[in-house]
Scaffold this motif. Structure first.
Motif, PDB file in Angstrom:
ATOM      1  N   TYR A  16       0.836  -1.205   0.000  1.00 47.91           N
ATOM      2  CA  TYR A  16       0.000   0.000   0.000  1.00 47.91           C
ATOM      3  C   TYR A  16       0.871   1.255   0.000  1.00 47.91           C
ATOM      4  N   GLN A  19       2.540   1.699  -3.411  1.00 49.55           N
ATOM      5  CA  GLN A  19       1.693   1.501  -4.582  1.00 49.55           C
ATOM      6  C   GLN A  19       1.846   2.565  -5.660  1.00 49.55           C
ATOM      7  N   ARG A  23       2.799   1.800  -9.443  1.00 50.34           N
ATOM      8  CA  ARG A  23       1.908   2.173 -10.551  1.00 50.34           C
ATOM      9  C   ARG A  23       2.680   2.984 -11.596  1.00 50.34           C
ATOM     10  N   GLU A  37      -3.351  -1.354 -14.365  1.00 49.02           N
ATOM     11  CA  GLU A  37      -4.226  -1.744 -13.252  1.00 49.02           C
ATOM     12  C   GLU A  37      -4.274  -3.260 -13.087  1.00 49.02           C
ATOM     13  N   LEU A  40      -1.002  -4.405 -11.532  1.00 44.90           N
ATOM     14  CA  LEU A  40      -0.990  -4.036 -10.116  1.00 44.90           C
ATOM     15  C   LEU A  40      -1.808  -5.045  -9.294  1.00 44.90           C
ATOM     16  N   GLN A  41      -2.943  -5.459  -9.849  1.00 51.39           N
ATOM     17  CA  GLN A  41      -3.770  -6.469  -9.167  1.00 51.39           C
ATOM     18  C   GLN A  41      -3.018  -7.797  -9.085  1.00 51.39           C
ATOM     19  N   GLY A 102      -1.330   8.284  -8.794  1.00 59.07           N
ATOM     20  CA  GLY A 102      -2.671   7.686  -8.867  1.00 59.07           C
ATOM     21  C   GLY A 102      -3.208   7.124  -7.573  1.00 59.07           C
ATOM     22  N   THR A 103      -2.603   7.494  -6.436  1.00 57.95           N
ATOM     23  CA  THR A 103      -3.095   6.928  -5.179  1.00 57.95           C
ATOM     24  C   THR A 103      -4.066   7.854  -4.460  1.00 57.95           C
TER      25      THR A 103
ATOM     26  N   ILE B  65      -7.743   0.524  -8.155  1.00 61.74           N
ATOM     27  CA  ILE B  65      -7.583   0.112  -6.763  1.00 61.74           C
ATOM     28  C   ILE B  65      -7.031   1.311  -6.010  1.00 61.74           C
ATOM     29  N   HIS B  66      -7.842   1.931  -5.180  1.00 60.55           N
ATOM     30  CA  HIS B  66      -7.325   3.015  -4.336  1.00 60.55           C
ATOM     31  C   HIS B  66      -6.998   2.433  -2.979  1.00 60.55           C
ATOM     32  N   PHE B  67      -5.752   2.244  -2.712  1.00 57.27           N
ATOM     33  CA  PHE B  67      -5.358   1.700  -1.421  1.00 57.27           C
ATOM     34  C   PHE B  67      -5.252   2.862  -0.449  1.00 57.27           C
ATOM     35  N   GLU B  68      -6.431   3.253   0.076  1.00 54.29           N
ATOM     36  CA  GLU B  68      -6.438   4.411   0.969  1.00 54.29           C
ATOM     37  C   GLU B  68      -5.876   3.994   2.320  1.00 54.29           C
TER      38      GLU B  68
END
Lengths: 176, 411
Positions: A16, A19, A23, A37, A40-41, A102-103, B65-68
């Protein structure tokens, strides 16, 4: 089992944190939004799957990047074309700049960009949609619109500069 | 100096728009590694802008996927971790909570889902994995994975469009402002497409081609290249990399790469002879078992076929017998013929390794050149250790079928 769970959690927490960098790393290699995407998954799934094999004495980011690289090679193999991308070493050098890639949740930047795009003239909007919604490359857009590839490059370049200015103007207006 | 910097920054920005030449990529690469003034910032800022442009256009898909940094996110991740740990370490069914992605559009409902014991058809959406079963609703941006030996069919909710997915198929479904989009990442799908609204055709996109459909039936396979076979109506087939577009009418097939259109017809042959070596009873079944030396034998007469065979498959329905509901092993399909000395010569032409369950259709891909065009005798044998496989004979629920896609006379 407990150790495994702790390791999973530690690695996912790191995933996390890193990330944005990942990305940016993947997108710069593939230049394909959907593939980025997907990869990343795949990386997140592989991390959980192979967590037990990870050597905790080592930093996790290079491991994540290794998994991502394998997926990127797979992506190019599947596309059956030469990667012709900037080397992984060069992209790796840019990692610090990708920190927040992009987070952020729907940022004011994105909303401003959306507003700016809605103001584009019809023909430019069409090119934009073909490029970013239908994921067409410049040759395909040129073919679809009966124009030269060079004119599409130039149009996209010009539009991006205008959009950047428009976003900056909008954000400056919000701050006032 | 300034001119050089400007040129490099321009290259960095163009890298995301067009295919740079090898020399340009090399120049950019060297500049980034040498940390030329402003180049890394320009390269990363161009990447961010390009990504944001895509993202803004796909924001409504909720596919990112937003890993907040929230407790909720970590809880979700732990759930995925727990699920996948179960899946891979226990090798059994993993049971994740049925999850409906927030705000994602429901697009279809699963009408048939066949899975082997211990396997699951799964959907991944927005970083979450869920198990798919009959009646499950599919959402826009779901990525479906159909493992080996499994199959899945779904119907779109707003019309009678039906999609069937073969085993080892991976797709993504999406709703783009009411238009149906399917990304065929791998494998094979068969579609019966209802009439689509004007300006909103169904699109099936692979890595190198795209099928645009208004209402028709077709099959599409994505591997190294993409093959489209249209059974009714017309489909537009576009190349992803070249300026090529073909209208493919019913009864025609086309491959990406060669782009030659060929007409075809589908023939289904049933065996003229079938038996299980070393087994005299249980005529409703064909048995394959190494321990008891059961070997399946099928004979097909292809002599009436005059035209070239494009594709061939042997489909066997796994039947239930006694207490055997599930089996595992490796079976090989051989073509047998007499050699010049009158001895039996066996040529391995296809194989399957894994589990089978009652009701499954085990499909062997056969290269057309492995069929002689006369009477072909096929033998199915289990290699080494494994549990018995039972298939339905012509006297059982569904006869063995040799499915052939052949050229028509005019080809």
């Amino acid at each position: 089992m407990n150790n495994n769970t702790e390791q999973h959690e530690m690695l996912l927490r790191q995933f996390y944190i890193e990330q944005g960098k990942l990305r940016g790393y993947i997108f710069s290699s593939t230049r394909d939004y959907h593939a980025t995407e997907d990869i990343l998954q795949e990386v997140s799934i592989a991390i959980v799957k192979d967590a037990a094999t990870f050597d905790t004495s080592r930093p996790p980011l290079p491991w994540f990047m290794g998994i991502a690289r394998n997926q990127i090679y797979r992506f190019y193999r599947k596309k059956a074309r030469d990667a012709n991308n900037v080397s992984f070493e060069a992209i790796g050098d840019c990692l610090p700049y990708f920190e927040t890639f992009g987070t952020e949740p729907a940022s004011s930047n994105e909303l401003a960009l959306k507003r700016c795009m809605s103001r584009l003239p019809g023909r430019q909007k069409k090119v934009m949609e073909l490029r970013y919604m239908d994921d067409m490359n410049c040759s395909q857009i040129a073919h679809a619109l009966g124009r030269s590839v060079q004119s599409i490059y130039s149009l996209l370049k010009r539009m991006k500069i205008e959009l950047r200015k428009c976003v900056e103007y909008q954000l400056a207006g919000e701050q006032l | 100096m300034k001119k050089k910097v400007d040129h490099l920054q321009e290259l960095a920005s163009e890298y995301y728009i067009r295919e740079l030449s090898k020399e340009e990529v090399k120049r950019l690469d060297e500049a980034i590694r040498a940390d030329e003034p402003g180049i890394r910032e320009a390269f990363t800022s161009a990447a961010k802008q390009e990504w944001a442009m895509h993202h803004v256009h796909h924001m409504d898909d909720h596919r990112i996927i937003h890993f907040e940094p929230s407790r909720k996110r970590m809880t979700r991740l732990r759930a995925i971790a727990a699920g996948i740990t179960l899946l891979f370490s226990a090798g059994s069914l993993f049971l994740l909570h049925q999850y409906r992605a927030p705000h994602s559009i429901s697009v279809a409902s699963v009408s048939e889902c066949y899975t082997l014991m211990g396997e699951a058809v799964t959907a991944v959406n927005n970083g979450r994995i869920r198990k798919i079963k009959k009646g499950s609703v599919l959402h826009s941006s779901d990525r479906l994975v159909v493992p080996r030996g499994c199959r899945l069919s779904f119907n779109y909710l707003n019309d009678d469009t039906k999609i069937q997915l073969a085993d080892r198929t991976e797709i993504k479904v999406a709703d783009r402002h009411g238009a149906k989009h399917i990304r065929l990442l791998n494998g094979k799908l068969t579609a019966n497409v209802d009439k689509q609204p004007e300006g909103k055709p169904l699109r099936v996109i692979t890595h190198d081609a795209e099928a645009v459909v208004l209402g028709t039936s077709f099959e599409m396979f994505s591997g190294e290249k993409t093959r489209l076979a249209v059974t009714s109506g017309r489909v537009r087939f576009d190349s992803a990399s070249e300026r090529l577009s073909h209208e493919v009418p019913a009864g025609s097939m086309i491959d990406s790469g060669s782009w030659n259109r060929r007409t075809f017809e589908i023939k289904t042959l049933t065996p003229i002879k079938e038996a299980t070596a070393n087994l005299k009873d249980r005529l409703q079944h064909i048995g394959v078992d190494s321990a008891r030396n059961y070997v399946g034998l099928l004979r097909f007469d292809l002599s009436s076929l005059q035209n070239r065979i494009y594709e061939a498959y042997l489909a066997l329905r796994v039947s239930k017998t006694g207490s055997d509901h599930q089996s595992e092993g490796k079976v090989t399909l051989y073509r047998i013929e007499d050699d010049e000395n009158g001895k039996i010569k066996r040529t391995a032409i296809s194989h399957y390794e894994g589990r089978v369950c009652t009701g499954m259709d085990l499909v062997f891909d056969i290269a057309p050149q492995d069929l002689t065009g006369g009477v072909d005798s096929l033998l199915i044998e289990m290699d080494g250790e494994g549990n018995e496989f039972w298939f339905s004979s012509s006297k059982g629920e569904r006869p063995p079928q040799l499915l052939l896609k052949t050229a028509t006379r005019q080809n």
